[in-house]
Design a protein around this motif. Structure first.
Motif, PDB file in Angstrom:
ATOM      1  N   GLN A  97      33.946   4.339  -7.013  1.00  0.00           N
ATOM      2  CA  GLN A  97      33.351   5.496  -7.685  1.00  0.00           C
ATOM      3  C   GLN A  97      33.402   6.727  -6.780  1.00  0.00           C
ATOM      4  O   GLN A  97      33.700   7.828  -7.239  1.00  0.00           O
ATOM      5  N   TYR A  98      33.129   6.539  -5.519  1.00  0.00           N
ATOM      6  CA  TYR A  98      33.180   7.659  -4.574  1.00  0.00           C
ATOM      7  C   TYR A  98      34.590   8.247  -4.522  1.00  0.00           C
ATOM      8  O   TYR A  98      34.766   9.458  -4.620  1.00  0.00           O
ATOM      9  N   VAL A  99      35.578   7.391  -4.361  1.00  0.00           N
ATOM     10  CA  VAL A  99      36.955   7.866  -4.236  1.00  0.00           C
ATOM     11  C   VAL A  99      37.413   8.547  -5.530  1.00  0.00           C
ATOM     12  O   VAL A  99      38.088   9.575  -5.486  1.00  0.00           O
ATOM     13  N   GLN A 100      37.025   8.023  -6.669  1.00  0.00           N
ATOM     14  CA  GLN A 100      37.472   8.577  -7.946  1.00  0.00           C
ATOM     15  C   GLN A 100      36.698   9.820  -8.386  1.00  0.00           C
ATOM     16  O   GLN A 100      37.280  10.739  -8.954  1.00  0.00           O
ATOM     17  N   ASN A 101      35.394   9.849  -8.120  1.00  0.00           N
ATOM     18  CA  ASN A 101      34.558  10.904  -8.707  1.00  0.00           C
ATOM     19  C   ASN A 101      33.942  11.893  -7.732  1.00  0.00           C
ATOM     20  O   ASN A 101      33.509  12.959  -8.147  1.00  0.00           O
ATOM     21  N   ASP A 102      33.865  11.543  -6.468  1.00  0.00           N
ATOM     22  CA  ASP A 102      33.108  12.377  -5.546  1.00  0.00           C
ATOM     23  C   ASP A 102      33.965  13.093  -4.506  1.00  0.00           C
ATOM     24  O   ASP A 102      33.433  13.631  -3.538  1.00  0.00           O
ATOM     25  N   GLN A 103      35.260  13.079  -4.689  1.00  0.00           N
ATOM     26  CA  GLN A 103      36.132  13.816  -3.783  1.00  0.00           C
ATOM     27  C   GLN A 103      35.973  15.314  -4.064  1.00  0.00           C
ATOM     28  O   GLN A 103      35.838  15.732  -5.210  1.00  0.00           O
ATOM     29  N   LEU A 104      35.996  16.095  -3.019  1.00  0.00           N
ATOM     30  CA  LEU A 104      35.833  17.542  -3.175  1.00  0.00           C
ATOM     31  C   LEU A 104      36.925  18.147  -4.047  1.00  0.00           C
ATOM     32  O   LEU A 104      36.685  19.129  -4.749  1.00  0.00           O
ATOM     33  N   THR A 105      38.101  17.559  -4.008  1.00  0.00           N
ATOM     34  CA  THR A 105      39.209  18.098  -4.799  1.00  0.00           C
ATOM     35  C   THR A 105      38.950  18.012  -6.294  1.00  0.00           C
ATOM     36  O   THR A 105      39.583  18.730  -7.062  1.00  0.00           O
ATOM     37  N   THR A 106      38.014  17.168  -6.725  1.00  0.00           N
ATOM     38  CA  THR A 106      37.687  17.073  -8.147  1.00  0.00           C
ATOM     39  C   THR A 106      36.532  17.997  -8.535  1.00  0.00           C
ATOM     40  O   THR A 106      36.133  18.015  -9.691  1.00  0.00           O
ATOM     41  N   HIS A 107      36.023  18.746  -7.574  1.00  0.00           N
ATOM     42  CA  HIS A 107      34.903  19.661  -7.819  1.00  0.00           C
ATOM     43  C   HIS A 107      35.280  21.063  -7.327  1.00  0.00           C
ATOM     44  O   HIS A 107      35.026  21.407  -6.167  1.00  0.00           O
ATOM     45  N   PRO A 108      35.874  21.876  -8.176  1.00  0.00           N
ATOM     46  CA  PRO A 108      36.350  23.191  -7.736  1.00  0.00           C
ATOM     47  C   PRO A 108      35.255  24.118  -7.196  1.00  0.00           C
ATOM     48  O   PRO A 108      35.503  24.880  -6.265  1.00  0.00           O
ATOM     49  N   HIS A 109      34.047  24.038  -7.737  1.00  0.00           N
ATOM     50  CA  HIS A 109      32.970  24.907  -7.237  1.00  0.00           C
ATOM     51  C   HIS A 109      32.595  24.540  -5.804  1.00  0.00           C
ATOM     52  O   HIS A 109      32.344  25.418  -4.974  1.00  0.00           O
TER      53      HIS A 109
END
Length: 180
Positions: A97-109
């Motif tokens: 879950q961390y690797v899929q959802n919590d990477q900074l690259t998936t959160h532009p803000h």
């Protein structure tokens, strides 16, 4: 009247500019607050993951200790094997879950906030460290599976040897990579 209208117009423009700056500042603070909330949530999840790794190490050791004792309860062994499997699944889910959802690259803000604060290299560093955590987890998981297979085949001495020389170091590697 012209002078009064000029002052009113200047005050109106100033109020609009100050209001726009205030709205931008409010949005920036909201983004920062969300960033810190996400950071706290992710840190809590990863700390829980580290506890899963530590418990897996203890369970593996406990299973092997049970096997070397004179009075081995099959029910206790089965319970501990289920606990080990459960912990493995929980840690795998946490890390995935961390690797899929919590990477900074998936959160532009969040990426924008780091770039604004001149912390851009941390974005790539996170991806590298996440890959390392995933890789060390896979090696550790494979080692534990090998020990479980040896136990099921009645090869206790081989399982003890593998636990000491492969499972222990790979657990330490996985824990270190997760903390990084």
């Amino acid at each position: 009247t012209r002078l009064t209208l000029s002052f009113i117009l200047a005050a109106l423009i100033a109020a609009l500019v100050v209001g726009a700056i205030g709205i931008q500042r409010s949005q920036s603070l909201t983004n920062q607050s969300q960033f810190y909330q996400n950071l706290l949530r992710v840190n809590t999840n990863l700390t829980t993951g580290a506890q899963y790794l530590q418990l897996m190490r203890a369970e593996t050791h406990s299973i092997l200790t049970q096997l070397t004792s004179t009075q081995t309860s099959q029910e206790t062994l089965h319970t501990e094997e289920l606990a080990l499997t459960n912990l493995s699944g929980r840690y795998n889910d946490t890390l995935t879950q961390y690797v899929q959802n919590d990477q900074l690259t998936t959160h532009p803000h969040e990426t924008a906030l780091l770039l604004e604060a001149n912390h851009g290299p941390q974005i790539n560093q996170q991806a590298t460290l996440s890959s390392s955590a995933l890789r060390t987890w896979r090696v550790y998981q494979s080692s534990v599976t090998q020990v479980q297979d040896l136990i099921r085949n009645g090869q206790t001495a081989e399982a003890l040897h593998l636990e000491q020389f492969q499972v222990e170091p790979t657990n330490a590697d996985a824990l270190s990579a997760l903390r990084a």
